[in-house]
Design a protein around this motif. Sequence first.
Motif, PDB file in Angstrom:
ATOM      1  N   ARG A  55      -0.399 -14.685   0.237  1.00 24.24           N
ATOM      2  CA  ARG A  55       0.577 -13.882  -0.377  1.00 24.24           C
ATOM      3  C   ARG A  55       1.076 -12.860   0.469  1.00 24.24           C
ATOM      4  O   ARG A  55       2.350 -12.702   0.538  1.00 24.24           O
ATOM      5  N   TYR A  56      -0.135 -12.111   0.901  1.00 24.43           N
ATOM      6  CA  TYR A  56       0.143 -11.022   1.444  1.00 24.43           C
ATOM      7  C   TYR A  56      -0.146 -10.858   2.838  1.00 24.43           C
ATOM      8  O   TYR A  56      -0.214  -9.756   3.421  1.00 24.43           O
ATOM      9  N   SER A  57       0.008 -11.967   3.507  1.00 19.79           N
ATOM     10  CA  SER A  57      -0.552 -12.191   5.073  1.00 19.79           C
ATOM     11  C   SER A  57       0.480 -11.336   5.809  1.00 19.79           C
ATOM     12  O   SER A  57       0.082 -10.889   7.141  1.00 19.79           O
ATOM     13  N   ARG A  58       1.632 -11.211   5.489  1.00 19.09           N
ATOM     14  CA  ARG A  58       2.732 -10.159   6.261  1.00 19.09           C
ATOM     15  C   ARG A  58       2.319  -8.942   6.406  1.00 19.09           C
ATOM     16  O   ARG A  58       2.933  -8.058   7.246  1.00 19.09           O
ATOM     17  N   ARG A  59       1.395  -8.490   5.378  1.00 20.46           N
ATOM     18  CA  ARG A  59       1.114  -6.861   5.362  1.00 20.46           C
ATOM     19  C   ARG A  59      -0.262  -6.640   5.712  1.00 20.46           C
ATOM     20  O   ARG A  59      -0.906  -5.744   5.095  1.00 20.46           O
ATOM     21  N   LEU A  60      -1.186  -7.516   6.384  1.00 20.19           N
ATOM     22  CA  LEU A  60      -2.589  -7.188   6.367  1.00 20.19           C
ATOM     23  C   LEU A  60      -2.821  -5.916   6.986  1.00 20.19           C
ATOM     24  O   LEU A  60      -4.073  -5.399   6.659  1.00 20.19           O
ATOM     25  N   ASP A  61      -1.932  -5.067   7.754  1.00 23.95           N
ATOM     26  CA  ASP A  61      -2.378  -3.962   8.236  1.00 23.95           C
ATOM     27  C   ASP A  61      -2.153  -2.908   7.186  1.00 23.95           C
ATOM     28  O   ASP A  61      -2.454  -1.571   7.600  1.00 23.95           O
ATOM     29  N   LYS A  62      -1.507  -3.165   6.167  1.00 27.00           N
ATOM     30  CA  LYS A  62      -1.172  -2.138   5.079  1.00 27.00           C
ATOM     31  C   LYS A  62      -1.817  -2.421   3.719  1.00 27.00           C
ATOM     32  O   LYS A  62      -1.936  -1.478   3.131  1.00 27.00           O
ATOM     33  N   THR A  63      -2.564  -3.729   3.632  1.00 25.86           N
ATOM     34  CA  THR A  63      -3.193  -3.888   2.430  1.00 25.86           C
ATOM     35  C   THR A  63      -4.243  -4.336   2.360  1.00 25.86           C
ATOM     36  O   THR A  63      -4.912  -5.112   3.440  1.00 25.86           O
ATOM     37  N   ALA A  64      -5.092  -3.713   1.459  1.00 25.67           N
ATOM     38  CA  ALA A  64      -6.593  -4.116   1.476  1.00 25.67           C
ATOM     39  C   ALA A  64      -6.756  -4.741   0.199  1.00 25.67           C
ATOM     40  O   ALA A  64      -6.059  -4.632  -0.716  1.00 25.67           O
ATOM     41  N   PHE A  65      -7.855  -5.828   0.104  1.00 22.75           N
ATOM     42  CA  PHE A  65      -8.293  -6.753  -0.901  1.00 22.75           C
ATOM     43  C   PHE A  65      -9.431  -6.173  -1.602  1.00 22.75           C
ATOM     44  O   PHE A  65     -10.436  -5.744  -0.877  1.00 22.75           O
ATOM     45  N   VAL A  66      -9.561  -6.469  -3.053  1.00 23.00           N
ATOM     46  CA  VAL A  66     -10.790  -6.461  -3.590  1.00 23.00           C
ATOM     47  C   VAL A  66     -10.815  -7.636  -4.835  1.00 23.00           C
ATOM     48  O   VAL A  66      -9.804  -7.773  -5.386  1.00 23.00           O
ATOM     49  N   VAL A 244      -8.190  -8.918   8.365  1.00 20.66           N
ATOM     50  CA  VAL A 244      -8.174  -8.983   6.762  1.00 20.66           C
ATOM     51  C   VAL A 244      -8.835  -7.709   6.626  1.00 20.66           C
ATOM     52  O   VAL A 244      -9.845  -7.604   7.187  1.00 20.66           O
ATOM     53  N   ARG A 245      -8.482  -6.774   5.818  1.00 14.78           N
ATOM     54  CA  ARG A 245      -9.103  -5.774   5.298  1.00 14.78           C
ATOM     55  C   ARG A 245      -9.646  -5.854   3.696  1.00 14.78           C
ATOM     56  O   ARG A 245      -8.862  -6.297   3.013  1.00 14.78           O
ATOM     57  N   PHE A 246     -10.839  -5.468   3.674  1.00 10.91           N
ATOM     58  CA  PHE A 246     -11.409  -5.503   2.163  1.00 10.91           C
ATOM     59  C   PHE A 246     -11.782  -3.958   1.865  1.00 10.91           C
ATOM     60  O   PHE A 246     -12.380  -3.493   2.612  1.00 10.91           O
ATOM     61  N   ALA A 247     -11.256  -3.588   0.490  1.00 14.57           N
ATOM     62  CA  ALA A 247     -11.642  -2.343   0.172  1.00 14.57           C
ATOM     63  C   ALA A 247     -13.181  -2.358  -0.397  1.00 14.57           C
ATOM     64  O   ALA A 247     -13.452  -3.141  -1.172  1.00 14.57           O
ATOM     65  N   ARG A 248     -13.981  -1.669   0.173  1.00 15.25           N
ATOM     66  CA  ARG A 248     -15.322  -1.415  -0.228  1.00 15.25           C
ATOM     67  C   ARG A 248     -15.651  -0.188  -1.181  1.00 15.25           C
ATOM     68  O   ARG A 248     -15.333   1.011  -0.484  1.00 15.25           O
ATOM     69  N   PHE A 249     -16.013  -0.261  -2.176  1.00 16.14           N
ATOM     70  CA  PHE A 249     -16.291   1.146  -3.034  1.00 16.14           C
ATOM     71  C   PHE A 249     -17.913   1.323  -3.082  1.00 16.14           C
ATOM     72  O   PHE A 249     -18.349   2.076  -3.725  1.00 16.14           O
ATOM     73  N   ARG A 250     -18.771   0.189  -2.489  1.00 16.19           N
ATOM     74  CA  ARG A 250     -20.038   0.358  -2.824  1.00 16.19           C
ATOM     75  C   ARG A 250     -20.542  -0.671  -1.617  1.00 16.19           C
ATOM     76  O   ARG A 250     -19.973  -1.403  -1.154  1.00 16.19           O
TER      77      ARG A 250
END
Length: 266
Positions: A55-66, A244-250
Amino acid sequence: MKKFAITSKGDSKSNVLTHKIRTYLSDFDLIYDEDQPDIVISVGGDGTLLYAFHRYSRRLDKTAFVGVHTGHLGFYADWTPDELEKLVIAIAKTPYQTIEYPLLEVLIRYQHGGKETTYLALNESTVKSVDATFVIDVEIRGQHFERFRGDGLCVSTPSGSTAYNKALGGAIIHPSLPAIQIAEMASINNRVFRTIGSPLILPSHHTCVLKPVNSPDFHITVDHLTLLHKDVKSIQFRVADQKVRFARFRPFPFWKRVHDSFIGEE
């Protein structure tokens, strides 16, 4: 101001958690924005995160996933429902690290010069014939490598190497390696026909191109999407320029995830 969006699996448990997360984050003055989120929270399982990725593949440089999992531990969905408050506070209050994983680019060219189609896969892409035995010429770096006969081929990313690729006997590859892996699906090997018989791991500067031998029509999957492509001239696979960027909190090291997913007890 951080902007967020949430993708839910759609079952009642996931929908309840989605509502809670949205309420909590809004209380922290984060803005819900489905069009241009800085962070996308997936609630469900790995399939839900795959859906969110596309869904958000057009925003991979601006969006992180968790990912939050509402069933079994997911490979991408690693937060549990009882950690919800901890995750919400982390998203709202802490600067998070992002880790980047390689993606697979699939480029389909058509006979008669039709418009090319490009896809990005987070896990894998598979190619199968529509009706007859799958027969295809495999080129690597522009050189003919083999004529493959069998059920099909699966090309996966390092993070996707733990998915269908693993079921096909492929290797598990750490996602710090920018590579793609080609695994066979029930190849035909006898005195007449011969394939390499092993998964192949290609580095980022190598491409793999499949060229039809008989029928030019194929069922091509890109992660959870199944697509029928007709009059195919070639299918090219390579490590994508995007990540793809993943948000890591730990910390959640890759090999620990592999262990917990396949070996560790619940």
